[in-house]
Design a protein around this motif. Structure first.
Motif, short mmCIF file in Angstrom:
data_model
loop_
_atom_site.label_atom_id
_atom_site.label_comp_id
_atom_site.label_asym_id
_atom_site.label_seq_id
_atom_site.Cartn_x
_atom_site.Cartn_y
_atom_site.Cartn_z
N UNK A 281 -48.16 -52.35 -33.95
CA UNK A 281 -47.33 -51.36 -33.27
C UNK A 281 -47.27 -50.12 -34.13
N UNK A 282 -46.90 -48.98 -33.54
CA UNK A 282 -46.70 -47.77 -34.33
C UNK A 282 -45.75 -46.82 -33.60
N UNK A 283 -45.53 -45.65 -34.20
CA UNK A 283 -44.52 -44.71 -33.69
C UNK A 283 -44.90 -44.11 -32.36
N UNK A 284 -46.16 -44.25 -31.93
CA UNK A 284 -46.57 -43.69 -30.65
C UNK A 284 -46.13 -44.54 -29.47
N UNK A 285 -45.50 -45.68 -29.76
CA UNK A 285 -45.05 -46.56 -28.69
C UNK A 285 -46.11 -47.53 -28.22
N UNK A 286 -47.12 -47.75 -29.01
CA UNK A 286 -48.19 -48.66 -28.62
C UNK A 286 -47.93 -50.07 -29.13
N UNK A 287 -48.49 -51.03 -28.44
CA UNK A 287 -48.44 -52.44 -28.87
C UNK A 287 -49.78 -53.06 -28.52
N UNK A 288 -50.54 -53.40 -29.56
CA UNK A 288 -51.87 -53.97 -29.38
C UNK A 288 -51.92 -55.37 -29.98
N UNK A 289 -52.57 -56.27 -29.28
CA UNK A 289 -52.83 -57.61 -29.79
C UNK A 289 -54.33 -57.75 -29.97
N UNK A 290 -54.74 -58.02 -31.20
CA UNK A 290 -56.16 -58.14 -31.54
C UNK A 290 -56.50 -59.61 -31.79
N UNK A 291 -57.60 -60.05 -31.21
CA UNK A 291 -57.94 -61.47 -31.29
C UNK A 291 -59.44 -61.65 -31.45
N UNK A 292 -59.81 -62.50 -32.39
CA UNK A 292 -61.21 -62.89 -32.56
C UNK A 292 -61.26 -64.40 -32.63
N UNK A 293 -61.99 -65.05 -31.71
CA UNK A 293 -62.03 -66.51 -31.72
C UNK A 293 -62.82 -67.05 -32.90
N UNK A 294 -62.78 -68.34 -33.06
CA UNK A 294 -63.54 -69.01 -34.12
C UNK A 294 -65.01 -68.67 -33.97
#
Length: 779
Positions: A281-294
Motif C-alpha cells: 500500500x502507499x499514500x496514493x491510495x493503492x493496494x496491490x497483492x503480489x503473488x508468485x506460485x511455487x
C-alpha cells in the motif's frame, strides 16, 4: 541502473565499529567480536525506523542492541546469558520493554537451556532499567513477537500491546500495563496476569504493515484463499477492515510470515520452492497483492498482481533463459510508490505502473542480459514502507527510487516504441524538477510542464476519458428495434448516421483501388452501415469533449481514419486467408459443396465475428452475407440452423435471395429453403417468398395477406345467399371466407387503402388454400 539503492543503514559500518570500541573498553578486545561476527544480524525494523540487531560473544551470550535512525547512535538493550538462537524480537516505543522468542542453539554438544519439554521460549523483559523477566510462552512451536507502535501524542503510553504469532497458526494480542517507579524506572503492573485475546487463527500466511499498523492474513475456506485485513488502533481496539477472495493456490500445510523480522530458521537456498505473497500500500491510495506460485519449471516463471484499488488483475510470464540457468533465489517484489518492481536476479526486471495497470505501455519490461537485470542485489530483499528495502544477508537498509539519469539515457537510446513509452512514463512519475528533464531529452522550454498537465488531466478524468462502445451498442439496438416496429426517429438523424458510414467506406475503398479477392462491399448492409455511422458520431463527440485544443475537422479526420482502418484490418485478414487457401469469387454460389479450404476460411470468419461481437465493432458490408454463404456450404442442416438460431450466422436479404435462386426444388433443397424462410424477419420474409415459386411460399404469402386484411376487420352483416357461379369450387366455408376477403379488398380500394402485392388477392388466397388442402389430403 534503473533502480537506485541508497544505503540508509549498514550493519558493518553503523554497528560493528561501535561494538569493537565497546569490547575494547571492557578489556575483552576486538577479537571476541570478530570470532562471532557471523552472529551479528538484523532482527527487526520498527515503525519509527529504529533497527534491532543481535550478536553473541565468545561465551555464546546473546546481546540485543538498537540503532536509532535519527541520532545514528547505538544502544545496548539487554543481554541474555544463555547460548540460545533468537527467533524474533521487538521493542516498545518508549524502549522500556523488550519481547523476544528464542530456541535451543543449533550447535552440537549444547545442553538444553530451555524449560523441559519446550522448544521455544518467549520472554517479556523490563529494560528501563533491566529488571524482571516474564515468560509469556514456553511451547513446542516457534513464536514471533511484534509490539504495536501507535501514532499518539501522549508519552509514555500507560499500556502497551504485543502481538504473538504462533507457528500453530494463531495470533494473540497481550495488553501490558506499566507504571513508573523510582523516578524513570518502568515496571509491568500485575505481571502475574496479563490480559490477552485471540486476533486470528487458522491462517496460512500473514504480513505485518509496520507503517500503518495493519495485519494482513490469508485463511483457507473450502480450498479458497480469503485475504483479510485488521487495523490496530492506539487503544486496545482493532477492526476487520475487509476480506476478499484471492485467485491463488496456497497449501493448508504451509505457513509463511512477511515483515515479522528475520530468522536463520529459513533456508534461503530453498526459497524458490515456496510461493511468494506480499501486500503493498502507499499514500496514493493503492493496494496491490503480489503473488508468485511455487517454481515448477526451470524454463519460465509466472506471477500475478491484483490491483485492488482498480478492481483489476494481471498475470505475467517471463522466460528464464537456458535450462541450465538454475534458479536458486525466489522472485522479489518491491514497493516503489507509483510502481511495483518485480525481478529475478540475472533473468528479468519489471516495473509495473500501479496507477494505470490496464495500460501495459506504462510499464517497463527488461529481460535477458540487460545490465539492469545483472546489477540488482542477489540476496533476499524485504520491501518495507516508504520505499525502504532491507537486505537481510548483508544487514543493509536501502532507500530505493528510480534512477532518473539512467532512465533518460535509456529513453534516448531506446529503439522500440513500447520501450520509449514505458520509460517516458517512468521518468514522469519521478516528479523531478522539469528544468532538469528539459536539460537532459533536449526539449522545448515548458514541454514537460505541458505533458505533465495532460497526464494529470487523463489521470483524474479517468474512467470518463476512456472511450467505450457501450453507448453505440445501446443506440444501435434502439435503431434496429425501431426498424422492426416501423417507428423511427427523424430522417435527418438517420441520414446523418448513414452519411458518416458512406464517408468511412469511401475512404476504405479509396485506399484499395485494385480488385479484391473477397466478394465484399457488394451490398448495402444497412445494419452494419448504421453501426459504422453511430461509431463515427459517438467517437467524434467523445474526442471533442476531451481534446479541446484540437480543431473539429482534424478530429473528424482522425475518427474516419481510425474506423476505416479497423474495417480494413478485417478485410486484410480475409484477403490473406483467401489468398492462402487459393479461393476464388465463385465461392459466392450455393450449388456446390464446400472444400476443406473453404471450411478453414469459414472458421476464421467465425472467430472474427466472435471478436468483433465482444468488442462491438463494425464489420465490412457483405461480411455477414459471405459468412452465411460459406455456412450453408460447410455445415449440415442441423448445425446450420443451430448457428442461425444462436446469432452466429445472420440471414441477410442478399444471401437468402441468392439461396432461393441457386438451389433447385428437390426435397433436400426445399427443406433447407423452408427452414431459412421461417427464420427470416417478416419484412424480408415477404420479399423472399415471392422469389420461390412453390406451394409453401404461396401458403406463407397468403397467410400474411389474410393477416394484414383481418387485423382491423370489423364484422358486418352479410347476405346469407352466396353466388356459387363466382367460385371455382363449391366448398361453403372457403366460399364464405373468400367473399369476406373480397369485400374487405373492395372497401379498401374505395378508400385507397389497399396496396396489391404481385397480384395477391382473395383469388390468390383461395387457390393457395385449395393447393394446401390437396397436399394435406394426399390428393
Amino acid at each position: 541502473m534503473a533502480l537506485r539503492l541508497a544505503a540508509d543503514f549498514d550493519l558493518r559500518k553503523d554497528v560493528l565499529p561501535g561494538l569493537r570500541a565497546a569490547a575494547g573498553a571492557r578489556g575483552g578486545g576486538a577479537g571476541i567480536l570478530e570470532n562471532n561476527y557471523e552472529s551479528l544480524r538484523v532482527l527487526n525494523v520498527e515503525r519509527n525506523g529504529n533497527i534491532i540487531y543481535t550478536y553473541k560473544d565468545d561465551k555464546g551470550n546473546v546481546f540485543f542492541g538498537l540503532f536509532d535512525c535519527h541520532t545514528r547512535q547505538n544502544e545496548h538493550l539487554y543481554t541474555f546469558e544463555k547460548d540460545l538462537q533468537v527467533v524474533s524480537c521487538s521493542v516498545n516505543r518508549e524502549r522500556t520493554l523488550l519481547a523476544a522468542s528464542l530456541v535451543q542453539s543449533t550447535k552440537e554438544g549444547r545442553r538444553n537451556e530451555l524449560q523441559p519439554g519446550s522448544k521455544c521460549l518467549t520472554l517479556l523483559v523490563e529494560i528501563h532499567p533491566v529488571n524482571n523477566v516474564k515468560v509469556l510462552k514456553a511451547v513446542d512451536s516457534y513464536i514471533w513477537v511484534q509490539f504495536l507502535h501507535p501514532h499518539v501524542e501522549s508519552n509514555p503510553l500507560p499500556e502497551n500491546h504485543l502481538l504473538l504469532i504462533s507457528e500453530e497458526k494463531y495470533i494473540e494480542q497481550f495488553h501490558i500495563q506499566v507504571i513508573q517507579e523510582d523516578g524513570n524506572g518502568v515496571v509491568i503492573k500485575n505481571s502475574g496476569h496479563l490480559p490477552r485475546e485471540r486476533v486470528a487463527e487458522d491462517f496460512v500466511w500473514a504480513q505485518w504493515d509496520t507503517s500503518e499498523q495493519r495485519l494482513y492474513y490469508v485463511e483457507l475456506k473450502k480450498s479458497r484463499s480469503i485475504l483479510k485485513c485488521i487495523q490496530f488502533y492506539a487503544d486496545e481496539n482493532f477492526n476487520l477492515m475487509f476480506e476478499a477472495p484471492l485467485d491463488i493456490a496456497l497449501s493448508d500445510s504451509g505457513f509463511n510470515l512477511v515483515n515479522f523480522g528475520c530468522t536463520d530458521l529459513q533456508d534461503q537456498e530453498k526459497f524458490s520452492e515456496h510461493p511468494t505473497l506480499c501486500v503493498f500500500t502507499n499514500h496514493t491510495g493503492s493496494l496491490c497483492v503480489c503473488y508468485s506460485p511455487k517454481l515448477d519449471s526451470w524454463e519460465q516463471i509466472t506471477y500475478s498482481v491484483f490491483y485492488f484499488h482498480k478492481g483489476h488483475s494481471k498475470t505475467f510470464t517471463a522466460a528464464l533463459g537456458s535450462a541450465d540457468s538454475r534458479v536458486t533465489k525466489g522472485i522479489t517484489f518491491l514497493n516503489l510508490d507509483y510502481f511495483v518492481a518485480v525481478y529475478l536476479p540475472g533473468h528479468f526486471f519489471h516495473l509495473l505502473n500501479i496507477q494505470h495497470p490496464d495500460l501495459v505501455c506504462h510499464s517497463l519490461f527488461l529481460t535477458g542480459n540487460n545490465e539492469v537485470v545483472d546489477m540488482l542485489p542477489h540476496g533476499p530483499l524485504q520491501s518495507l514502507s516508504g520505499s525502504l528495502i532491507l537486505d537481510w544477508c548483508s544487514g543493509r537498509l536501502y532507500r530505493a527510487d528510480l534512477n532518473r539519469s539512467y532512465l533518460l539515457e535509456f529513453l534516448w537510446d531506446a529503439r522500440l516504441d513500447w520501450e520509449k513509452m514505458a520509460v517516458l512514463h517512468c521518468v514522469l512519475s519521478c516528479r523531478q524538477d522539469t528544468r532538469f528533464l528539459e536539460a537532459k531529452v533536449h526539449s522545448f522550454k515548458g514541454y514537460w510542464e505541458k505533458l505533465h498537465s495532460n497526464l494529470e488531466y487523463v489521470k483524474y478524468s479517468e474512467p470518463h476519458s476512456h472511450y467505450s462502445n457501450s453507448v453505440v451498442r445501446r443506440q444501435w439496438h434502439s435503431l434496429i428495434s425501431e426498424e422492426k416496429t416501423g417507428k423511427r426517429r427523424s430522417m435527418a438523424y438517420v441520414r446523418n448516421i448513414l452519411d458518416n458510414a458512406i464517408k468511412v467506406i469511401s475512404k476504405l475503398e479509396a485506399r484499395h483501388l485494385e480488385p479484391r479477392l473477397t466478394p465484399l462491399f457488394q451490398e448495402e448492409d444497412n445494419h452494419q452501415r448504421l453501426l459504422v455511422g453511430l461509431m463515427v458520431s459517438e467517437l467524434k463527440d467523445h474526442l471533442l469533449r476531451h481534446l479541446r485544443g484540437v480543431e473539429k475537422k482534424r478530429i473528424e479526420q482522425m475518427v474516419l481514419d481510425y474506423i476505416s482502418k479497423q474495417l480494413d484490418l478485417i478485410c486484410q485478414i480475409l484477403e490473406a486467408s483467401w489468398r492462402k487457401h487459393n479461393l476464388h469469387p465463385w465461392i459466392f454460389h450455393f450449388n456446390r459443396r464446400a472444400s476443406a479450404a473453404e471450411f478453414a476460411v469459414f472458421h476464421i470468419m467465425t472467430r472474427i465475428l466472435e471478436a468483433t461481437h465482444s468488442l462491438f465493432l463494425p464489420l465490412p458490408p457483405g461480411f455477414h452475407t459471405l459468412h452465411t454463404v460459406l455456412g450453408v456450404r460447410c455445415l449440415p442442416l442441423h448445425n446450420l440452423l443451430h448457428y442461425i438460431d444462436n446469432g452466429v450466422l445472420l440471414l441477410t436479404e442478399t444471401a437468402v435471395t441468392r439461396l432461393m435462386k441457386d438451389l433447385d426444388n428437390t426435397e433436400k433443397s426445399e427443406k433447407l429453403k423452408f427452414s431459412i424462410i421461417v427464420r427470416l424477419p417478416p419484412l424480408i420474409g415477404q420479399k423472399i417468398c415471392r422469389l420461390w415459386d412453390h406451394p409453401m411460399s404461396s401458403n406463407i404469402i397468403s397467410r400474411n395477406h389474410v393477416k394484414r386484411l383481418l387485423q382491423d376487420y370489423k364484422k358486418q352483416p352479410r347476405s346469407s345467399v352466396i353466388d356459387k357461379s363466382s367460385y371455382s369450387v363449391e366448398f361453403l366455408p372457403l366460399n364464405y371466407f373468400t367473399g369476406i376477403l373480397t369485400d374487405i379488398e373492395s372497401s379498401s380500394r374505395a378508400l385507397n387503402a389497399f396496396e396489391g402485392h404481385d397480384n395477391v388477392d382473395a383469388k390468390f388466397v383461395e387457390e393457395a388454400a385449395l393447393k394446401h388442402t390437396t397436399v394435406l389430403l394426399g390428393l
